[in-house]
Scaffold this active site. Structure first.
Site, mmCIF file in Angstrom:
data_model
loop_
_atom_site.group_PDB
_atom_site.id
_atom_site.type_symbol
_atom_site.label_atom_id
_atom_site.label_comp_id
_atom_site.label_asym_id
_atom_site.label_seq_id
_atom_site.Cartn_x
_atom_site.Cartn_y
_atom_site.Cartn_z
ATOM 1 N N GLN A 264 38.727 3.166 -3.327
ATOM 2 C CA GLN A 264 38.312 3.779 -4.591
ATOM 3 C C GLN A 264 38.342 2.749 -5.718
ATOM 4 O O GLN A 264 37.453 2.712 -6.558
ATOM 5 C CB GLN A 264 39.246 4.946 -4.943
ATOM 6 C CG GLN A 264 39.033 6.175 -4.087
ATOM 7 C CD GLN A 264 37.642 6.747 -4.263
ATOM 8 O OE1 GLN A 264 37.270 7.180 -5.335
ATOM 9 N NE2 GLN A 264 36.860 6.719 -3.207
ATOM 10 N N ALA B 76 28.593 11.488 -5.571
ATOM 11 C CA ALA B 76 28.347 12.409 -6.691
ATOM 12 C C ALA B 76 28.670 11.726 -8.023
ATOM 13 O O ALA B 76 27.856 11.699 -8.937
ATOM 14 C CB ALA B 76 29.181 13.674 -6.523
ATOM 15 N N GLU C 173 38.857 7.389 -10.662
ATOM 16 C CA GLU C 173 38.071 6.827 -11.765
ATOM 17 C C GLU C 173 38.591 5.516 -12.340
ATOM 18 O O GLU C 173 37.835 4.707 -12.857
ATOM 19 C CB GLU C 173 38.033 7.830 -12.917
ATOM 20 C CG GLU C 173 37.319 9.111 -12.630
ATOM 21 C CD GLU C 173 37.663 10.156 -13.678
ATOM 22 O OE1 GLU C 173 38.795 10.671 -13.649
ATOM 23 O OE2 GLU C 173 36.817 10.429 -14.530
ATOM 24 N N MET D 72 33.360 13.865 -1.201
ATOM 25 C CA MET D 72 32.138 13.151 -1.618
ATOM 26 C C MET D 72 32.320 11.648 -1.456
ATOM 27 O O MET D 72 31.689 10.853 -2.136
ATOM 28 C CB MET D 72 31.784 13.517 -3.054
ATOM 29 C CG MET D 72 32.970 13.520 -3.975
ATOM 30 S SD MET D 72 32.648 14.486 -5.452
ATOM 31 C CE MET D 72 34.244 14.423 -6.245
ATOM 32 N N VAL E 132 0.848 -1.206 0.000
ATOM 33 C CA VAL E 132 0.000 0.000 0.000
ATOM 34 C C VAL E 132 0.882 1.254 0.000
ATOM 35 O O VAL E 132 0.634 2.215 -0.739
ATOM 36 C CB VAL E 132 -0.929 -0.001 1.240
ATOM 37 C CG1 VAL E 132 -1.686 1.318 1.338
ATOM 38 C CG2 VAL E 132 -1.918 -1.159 1.167
HETATM 39 C C1 LIG Z 1 11.451 -3.071 -1.561
HETATM 40 C C2 LIG Z 1 10.467 -4.193 -1.718
HETATM 41 C C3 LIG Z 1 10.913 -5.404 -2.215
HETATM 42 C C4 LIG Z 1 10.024 -6.439 -2.386
HETATM 43 N N1 LIG Z 1 10.466 -7.609 -2.925
HETATM 44 C C5 LIG Z 1 9.611 -8.626 -3.133
HETATM 45 C C6 LIG Z 1 10.027 -9.836 -3.725
HETATM 46 O O1 LIG Z 1 11.186 -10.004 -4.066
HETATM 47 N N2 LIG Z 1 9.100 -10.802 -3.918
HETATM 48 C C7 LIG Z 1 7.801 -10.651 -3.551
HETATM 49 O O2 LIG Z 1 7.016 -11.556 -3.705
HETATM 50 N N3 LIG Z 1 7.373 -9.511 -2.998
HETATM 51 C C8 LIG Z 1 8.246 -8.497 -2.787
HETATM 52 N N4 LIG Z 1 7.794 -7.335 -2.241
HETATM 53 C C9 LIG Z 1 6.371 -7.213 -1.948
HETATM 54 C C10 LIG Z 1 6.055 -7.562 -0.509
HETATM 55 O O3 LIG Z 1 6.340 -8.890 -0.234
HETATM 56 C C11 LIG Z 1 4.607 -7.319 -0.307
HETATM 57 O O4 LIG Z 1 4.385 -5.949 -0.518
HETATM 58 C C12 LIG Z 1 4.175 -7.672 1.091
HETATM 59 O O5 LIG Z 1 4.223 -9.030 1.328
HETATM 60 C C13 LIG Z 1 2.797 -7.164 1.347
HETATM 61 O O6 LIG Z 1 2.553 -7.270 2.733
HETATM 62 P P1 LIG Z 1 2.229 -6.005 3.620
HETATM 63 O O7 LIG Z 1 1.868 -6.512 4.945
HETATM 64 O O8 LIG Z 1 3.327 -5.042 3.570
HETATM 65 O O9 LIG Z 1 0.982 -5.453 2.819
HETATM 66 P P2 LIG Z 1 0.263 -4.072 2.944
HETATM 67 O O10 LIG Z 1 0.926 -3.088 2.062
HETATM 68 O O11 LIG Z 1 0.104 -3.704 4.353
HETATM 69 O O12 LIG Z 1 -1.125 -4.486 2.303
HETATM 70 C C14 LIG Z 1 -1.168 -4.991 0.994
HETATM 71 C C15 LIG Z 1 -2.566 -5.284 0.496
HETATM 72 O O13 LIG Z 1 -3.017 -6.502 1.039
HETATM 73 C C16 LIG Z 1 -4.279 -6.343 1.634
HETATM 74 N N5 LIG Z 1 -4.283 -7.146 2.847
HETATM 75 C C17 LIG Z 1 -3.272 -7.259 3.731
HETATM 76 N N6 LIG Z 1 -3.633 -8.123 4.691
HETATM 77 C C18 LIG Z 1 -4.875 -8.545 4.408
HETATM 78 C C19 LIG Z 1 -5.783 -9.445 5.039
HETATM 79 N N7 LIG Z 1 -5.459 -10.082 6.140
HETATM 80 N N8 LIG Z 1 -6.973 -9.644 4.463
HETATM 81 C C20 LIG Z 1 -7.315 -8.991 3.336
HETATM 82 N N9 LIG Z 1 -6.497 -8.122 2.705
HETATM 83 C C21 LIG Z 1 -5.298 -7.915 3.228
HETATM 84 C C22 LIG Z 1 -4.420 -4.887 1.935
HETATM 85 O O14 LIG Z 1 -5.767 -4.496 1.910
HETATM 86 C C23 LIG Z 1 -3.617 -4.249 0.840
HETATM 87 O O15 LIG Z 1 -4.418 -4.032 -0.276
HETATM 88 C C24 LIG Z 1 8.658 -6.270 -2.055
HETATM 89 C C25 LIG Z 1 8.209 -5.058 -1.537
HETATM 90 C C26 LIG Z 1 9.107 -4.020 -1.374
HETATM 91 C C27 LIG Z 1 8.607 -2.708 -0.849
#
Ligand SMILES: Cc1cc2nc3c(=O)[nH]c(=O)nc-3n(C[C@H](O)[C@H](O)[C@H](O)COP(=O)(O)OP(=O)(O)OC[C@H]3O[C@@H](n4cnc5c(N)ncnc54)[C@H](O)[C@@H]3O)c2cc1C
Ligand code: FES
Ligand code: FES
Length: 1351
Positions: A1205, A808, A1272, A1049, A273
């Site tokens: 470096q 930089a 560099e 830097m 989200v």
């Molecule tokens: C930098 C980064 C790297 C990532 N790398 C990977 C990766 O390599 N592989 C991969 O698979 N994912 C990856 N992700 C994604 C990450 O795994 C998911 O965003 C995460 O698992 C979502 O969980 P959250 O709790 O943060 O979700 P939130 O952001 O809190 O919620 C996500 C959504 O799920 C819904 N939701 C959550 N819980 C429930 C529930 N119990 N019932 C109904 N709806 C629900 C919410 O309504 C919302 O729409 C990455 C994310 C980031 C930011």
């Protein structure tokens, strides 16, 4: 429950560094990062990307769990943590770990003393990741240590010194244990000492380190413990300016809330989200946080599996499944193993610690690593809504594809049931990502097959893919069709064809790469096929033959291991005074402050009364007339102060450094996407950005829109002059050679990705039109000049201050000037201080980077490998303004010979004018591209002549006193020394033989090796551009304040300058202080660029110190036994001036482009690097196994800094040549605008063995203390990895009888490597799809059969 029914707003209670925070107005939109920085003024935690991808904002969270009575400590990214999620949590930031005022923590101390910080911007994040690990595991394994750093990026160091610091905490030995070519790293060290040379391998002394004492850590706040134990759980509600956060305490309340607010997302980790709200403009007026509800945190072991609450973090899931794997019989845990495998590389640890399993599943992203394997494994979802509970198979939510709405908006996921595997069941998961760790997958899969008992007849079968369309896809029909079939080659063949038919990838598939994804789909299946065959064989060897040895290499994934490294440098002479720091590995002057978070960067400066924040509005069109700018809605936004456009610029808006301008604000028309059109000023960065998004600009598109080099050539769109160098008689030489090759090479651009984004604080002084400019720049003089010109005031009214810059690499010169002008104009208009901190996305969009090249070459050579003639043309994508692009072309021409004497040579550089953001200086300045072209044709000559590339390199290398193609003399002795030493140190020939042996035994994995020489000319080309000045004051207490024109830097220039002053004044370094670089102390300083900082400023500092010493000499002679303080006191009393300037006129360099000759360089650095890699032919993945570098840096002033470096630059080079890929939309908008889409090397990418030796006994009469400027040169050596990959690919192709020459462009990504390994699977794709892949030739003889048996 309705919103109105929810209780009134709460006080948010949490702890930061042991102090209680009570926030009465908690805003659900506020993330912890901005709260720490702006509200609590804890600026040690840095902003690097805002999206969880870089780790600069890492903090540690501690939570008390009443059920287990345990405290859980874990790292998290503050940029994605809503403060409202922190109720009852203890936060530890880098300031809470230790400080110079209290106690520097061992993690901080060791990172600094092991030279693990250069610019220092990533360092607090590194400290926090290591610290959080040590809180849970005071003696971690090296695997745990590597895993803890997977989510932290560093753009400067190349990670080696950071890992050296980490190793000091790990329990096992750091020795390589003889794994390197059978020789132990410690023996190598003995070898070194056997020689006469006095060399050292100790860059730090571990004896100095304080021990880690876990009892000294901050305790968990007892109040939070009491709160968790005693407080009745109740709903928490926080109302912000636009958003409401509700955190219910029970499932029933949650279901009521969800019924009342079906559109409100459930936010747990906010990792899905959060980025959508920040980067995609999605807004939710209400969010529900279910994390505290016990039902959503259950862990229940049942008869047929484990049920995990949907709010369980991925780390918790991983831990639970890992312990189940060790407890339960193997047969039952195949699903768990497959899930854990995916979890090991999913995100970084900071992400896994907060991201929930439910969030990953319910987001239904195509890039979910978990959904394919969970769906294939028959996992079940326990759903609930008001009055209704139900259980569905997870696969149901993918049954009808993208538009599936199986789960209703009122429903929530309570828990996930992961079943045990059954007898005869096989489960696997696969993924391929642009980087092995902390990168979303390009493609992933989950596969499961269940056989009829005791047979290989398929009873149940499921395959799910990620990455194909916008959600997980089920190959349902394929699986159904194949039920009842035997597990044999016919099945494999049919399954691949069916899968390709069923899973149609459209052009809109996420991230494109369609052919690659299709190849991966069948390659993954093949891998599964082999795995299952292998298991069947183990089960019943008499029935199932298994797979031949050489195919087993397909079954192993590359693992990230703690690298081993050795650094060798020449020791100082025993006669050198112990106080004299020159030649010693002195810690970075700010090292400890980097590690404690006390080092101040622009955005860490305290806010100025009435300060405004500036957000830029950029063009969305590549070439268009601006018809109108409507800012009315923006101006109505909360806290908005006003808008700034070109009309507000009092004087210069267009800077004419050549015949075409560099522009501050677009006036009338735009010439690229990302050009700054106007800017909004507001009382906070949030308000400024919100308002900027509301400015409406109407455009009228203009023709032509030129984006590519080809389009520029077609439209004859170039920046003049085109440059050419020629020597000998090229045309005649082509007539006499035995062979001619012709080819083309494309080299993509590169984003600087300095960790600190472009930052400016403009503070009007309120008098005489004076203004203080605090800017993250490598050229304060440019800032002063441009700001003065924009405001129409003399330069003496503008004071530019730079204390340090968070990286930089060339990107903070002209661009920083334009941004500084924009901020100064705003400050001038508003009469207030204005802060402009670019978001990562804006920075990447606006600022341009390294120039993409298209090179066309023709090379004539003799059968024995002697190259007689080269004719080459570089087309360079300069972007929309001239910037320094013509100069980049010039340097490309001057350095294109690299280490080779080419008797007849003609080369051209043509800079294309396109509608992309203007490209600019970047470490190496054209040489990394031109050098790669040269090494490519060298390799092709070798291939054609049937010689090894190293032979052709040796034959054509400069040997003695020679002349370059522009008639400058050079002495190549040290080039040959570096080459020979590198050959020897890397044991090149024996490893090459071992590689051949390995390759014979492994069909799906191949190794490759390459050694590349380096000649790096040092020089700026014009005398006045290398002049420098210094100012040294001695105060009456004997302390010294040093300043010079160089900017710090990360390259350690201030550290080296203090070393110089210490030697010259013969006083300890501790007496000398450096405060800031400023136009008020040193005027007209040249840019800190082109490796020249130490050379030129060192001369100036030396000059100033010598002047002072000369003045003090009579007093010292009179009182030889006196102390420094005595002499200074006496001097003051005798009215001796204790302040002196020092000056260096610059190097006598020149180049006559008309004649094509000159002496544009002062001296040459030399080096060589040998790299070994292993590729996975099925996926295109690769592993950097080993890199050995030998570099001639003259007499190093500070070996730790110089080696740092070299390593940092080399790793940046590995990034350019093998992974960093910029992508643009057809309209010319940069798509890769953050670390989630643009992958720079992470800790998993550095060679498993990484050694650097500084060439001993090398003198340089042209620079201070016989040193050489090294910033560099090391960059280019990263291309040894490119050529090692090429070697591995050549071996694949030779084995497969693929005769067609193949062109490999840069970056040589997994996609290209996979396409280069043409086989039956790539053939399936080329036959099947209409679009073509990079190398689409057909294998003449492939493997005998997919299982190894002849058909
Ligand atoms: C930098 C980064 C790297 C990532 N790398 C990977 C990766 O390599 N592989 C991969 O698979 N994912 C990856 N992700 C994604 C990450 O795994 C998911 O965003 C995460 O698992 C979502 O969980 P959250 O709790 O943060 O979700 P939130 O952001 O809190 O919620 C996500 C959504 O799920 C819904 N939701 C959550 N819980 C429930 C529930 N119990 N019932 C109904 N709806 C629900 C919410 O309504 C919302 O729409 C990455 C994310 C980031 C930011
Ligand atoms: S700023 Fe938080 S991860 Fe980059
Ligand atoms: S030191 Fe790591 S980003 Fe600069």
């Amino acid at each position: 429950m309705s919103l109105a029914g929810a209780a009134g707003a709460e006080e948010l209670i949490f702890y930061v560094n042991g102090r209680k925070v009570i926030e009465k107005n908690a805003d659900p939109e506020q993330m912890l990062l901005s709260y720490l920085r702006k509200r609590l003024h804890l600026t040690g935690t840095k902003y690097g990307c805002g999206g969880g991808g870089c780790g600069a904002c890492t903090v540690m969270l501690s939570v008390y769990e009443p059920a287990s009575k345990k405290i859980r400590h874990y790292s998290a990214n503050a940029c994605l943590l809503p403060i409202c999620s922190l109720y009852g949590v203890a936060v530890t930031t880098v300031e809470g770990v230790g400080s110079t005022e209290t106690r520097v923590h061992p993690v901080q101390e060791r990172l600094a003393k092991c030279h693990g910080s250069q610019c220092g911007f990533c360092t607090p994040g590194m400290v926090m990741s290591i610290y959080a690990l040590l809180r849970n595991h005071p003696e971690p394994t090296s695997e745990q240590m590597m895993a803890s750093l997977a989510g932290n990026l560093c753009r400067c160091t190349g990670y080696r010194p950071i890992l050296d610091a980490c190793k000091t905490f790990c329990k096992e030995s750091t020795c390589c244990q003889g794994k390197a070519n059978g020789k132990c790293c410690l023996d190598q060290e003995d070898d070194i000492f056997d020689k006469e040379e006095k060399v050292s391998t100790r860059l730090f002394s571990a004896d100095e380190f304080q021990p880690l004492d876990p009892t000294q850590e901050l305790i968990f706040p007892p109040e939070l413990m009491r709160m968790a134990e005693n407080q009745p759980k109740r709903t928490l509600v926080f109302h912000g300016e636009r958003m409401t956060w509700i955190s219910p305490a029970s499932l029933e309340e949650l279901l009521d809330l969800k019924a009342a607010h079906p559109k409100a997302p459930l936010v747990v980790g906010n990792t899905s989200v959060g980025p959508e709200m920040k980067f995609k403009g999605v807004f939710h007026p209400v969010v529900i946080s279910p994390a505290r509800i016990p039902d959503l945190n259950v862990v229940q072991y049942t008869d047929d599996g484990i049920t995990l609450g949907a709010a369980c973090s991925l780390s918790v899931v991983k831990d639970i499944l890992t312990s189940a794997i060790s407890e339960f019989p193997e047969e039952k845990t195949k699903v768990f193993c497959a899930v854990v495998k995916q979890l090991t590389t999913l995100g970084g640890e900071q992400i896994r610690n907060v991201a929930s399993i439910g969030g990953n599943i319910i987001s239904r992203k195509s890039t979910s690593d978990l959904n394919p394997v969970l769906a294939a494994s028959n996992c079940l979802l326990n759903l609930a809504s008001r009055g209704r509970r139900r259980q569905i198979p997870l696969s149901d939510i993918f049954a009808d594809g993208v538009g599936n709405n199986t789960i209703t908006p009122e429903e929530i996921l309570v828990s996930v049931h992961i079943p045990y595997s059954r007898k005869g069941e096989h489960v696997s998961a696969f993924r391929q990502a642009p980087r092995r760790e902390n990168a979303l997958p390009i493609s992933c899969a989950g596969m499961r097959v269940l056989f009829e008992e005791g047979t290989d007849i398929i009873k149940d079968f499921s395959i799910f893919y990620g990455g194909a369309v916008s959600t997980t896809t089920w190959a349902k029909q394929t699986c159904q069709t194949l039920v009842g079939r035997h597990w044999n080659e016919q099945l494999l063949d049919e399954a691949c064809r069916l899968v390709l038919k069923e899973i149609a990838l459209s052009d809109s598939a996420s991230g494109k790469k369609i052919d690659y994804k299709r190849t991966l789909m069948v390659s993954f299946f093949y891998r599964f096929f082999l795995e299952v065959l292998q298991s069947l064989q183990i089960m019943d060897p008499s029935h199932y033959p298994g797979i031949p040895m050489e195919y087993r290499s397909a079954l192993q994934d590359f693992k990230t291991k703690m690298p081993q490294s050795i650094q060798i440098f020449q020791d100082t002479e025993p006669s050198q005074s112990p106080q004299d720091p020159v030649g010693r590995p002195i810690m970075h002057q700010s090292g400890i402050k980097h590690a404690t978070g006390e080092a101040v960067y622009i955005d860490d400066l305290p806010s100025v009364d009435g300060e405004l924040f500036m957000a830029v509005v950029t063009s969305s069109k590549a070439h268009a007339k601006i018809v109108s700018i409507d800012s009315s809605e923006a101006l109505e936004g909360p806290g908005v102060f006003g808008i700034v456009t070109a009309d507000d610029v009092p004087a210069t808006n267009e800077f004419y450094y050549t015949y075409e301008p560099e522009i501050v604000f677009a006036r009338n028309k735009v010439i690229c996407v990302g050009q700054i059109v106007c800017a909004v000023l507001a009382d906070s960065d949030v308000h400024a950005r919100q308002a900027a998004a509301k400015v409406k600009i109407e455009y009228e598109v203009l023709e032509p829109v030129i984006l590519t080099i080809e389009e520029a050539i077609k439209h004859n769109s170039f920046f003049e002059p085109k440059r050419k160098l020629e020597q000998g008689n090229v045309d005649q030489a082509f007539d006499t050679v035995d062979n001619i090759i012709e080819g083309e090479l494309r080299i993509g651009g590169q984003e600087h990705f300095y960790m600190e984004t472009q930052s400016v604080l403009a503070v009007p002084r309120g008098e005489d039109k004076e203004m203080d400019m605090y800017v993250s720049t490598q050229h304060p003089t440019t800032i002063q000049e441009m700001v003065a010109a924009s405001l129409g005031v003399p330069a003496n009214r503008i004071m530019c201050h730079v204390r340090r810059v968070g990286g930089a690499f060339g990107g903070k010169i002209l661009r920083a000037g334009l941004l500084a002008s924009a901020a100064a104009v705003a400050a001038n208009k508003s009469k207030r201080a204005v802060r402009l901190i670019l978001s990562r996305g804006d920075d990447m969009l606006i600022t341009g980077g390294r120039h993409p090249f298209l090179a066309k070459y023709k090379v004539g050579f003799m059968n024995d490998g002697r190259i007689r003639a080269v004719d080459t043309k570089y087309y360079i994508n300069g972007g929309c303004t001239p910037n320094e692009s013509v100069e980049v072309g010039e340097v490309a021409l001057l350095k294109m010979d690299n280490a080779y004497k080419i008797p007849n040579l003609r080369c051209w550089a043509c800079v294309c004018k396109t509608n992309l953001p203007s490209n600019t200086a970047f470490r190496g300045f054209g040489f990394p591209q031109a050098g790669l072209v040269t090494e490519t044709w060298i390799t092709e000559v070798a291939e054609k002549a049937g010689l090894s590339p190293e032979k052709v390199r040796e034959i054509n290398m400069y040997k003695g006193n020679e002349q370059t193609h522009f008639k400058q003399q050079l002495d190549a002795e040290n080039l040959i020394r570096c080459w020979n030493e590198c050959m020897e140190k890397s044991a090149y020939y024996s490893r090459k033989a071992a590689i051949s042996e390995f390759n014979k035994q492994n069909y799906w994995k191949k190794k490759g090796i390459a050694i590349v020489p380096l000649k790096f000319p040092f020089g700026i080309g014009t005398r006045y551009l290398s002049q420098a000045a210094a100012l040294v004051h001695i105060y009456t207490d004997g302390s010294v304040l040093l300043t010079h024109g160089g900017v710090e830097m990360g390259q350690g220039v201030h550290t080296k300058m203090i070393q110089v002053a210490s030697r010259e004044l013969n006083i300890p370094m501790s007496r000398i202080h450096f405060c800031e670089t400023s136009t008020t102390t040193v005027p007209n300083a040249c840019a800190s660029a082109g490796s020249a900082g130490t050379d030129v400023n060192g001369m100036a500092v030396k000059d100033a110190c010598q002047t002072l010493l000369k003045r003090l000499q009579p007093i010292m002679n009179k009182n030889p036994k006196g102390t420094w303080n005595d002499w200074v006191k006496e001097a003051f009393e005798q009215s001796v001036n204790l302040s002196a300037t020092g000056y260096f006129r610059g190097y006598n360099e020149n180049m006559d482009w008309e004649k094509g000759e000159g002496k544009p360089f002062s001296y040459f650095l030399y080096g060589a690097a040998c790299s070994e890699v292993e590729i996975n032919c099925l996926t295109g993945d690769h592993k950097n196994l080993r890199t050995d570098i030998v570099m001639d840096v003259g007499c190093s002033i500070n070996p730790a800094v110089d080696i740092g470096q070299i390593e940092g630059a080399c790793v940046q080079g590995i990034g350019l040549y093998t992974m960093e890929e910029l992508k643009y939309s057809p309209e010319g908008a940069l798509c890769t605008r953050g670390p989630d889409q643009y992958k720079i090397p992470a800790v998993c990418d550095i060679p498993e063995q990484f050694s650097v030796s500084l060439l001993s006994s090398s003198q340089n009469p042209y620079a201070i203390y016989a040193s050489k400027g090294i910033g560099e040169a090391g960059f280019f050596l990263g291309c040894s990895v490119f050529f090692a990959l090429r070697d591995a690919l050549t071996r694949v192709r030779n084995e497969r009888g693929l005769k067609k020459p193949f062109a490999l462009n840069s970056p040589l990504t997994a996609e290209q490597i996979r396409a280069g390994c043409a086989d039956d699977f790539t053939e399936m794709i080329t036959n099947d799809a209409s679009s073509c892949i990079c190398v689409n030739d057909k294998p003449e003889c492939t493997r005998p059969g997919w299982t190894g048996r002849k058909n």
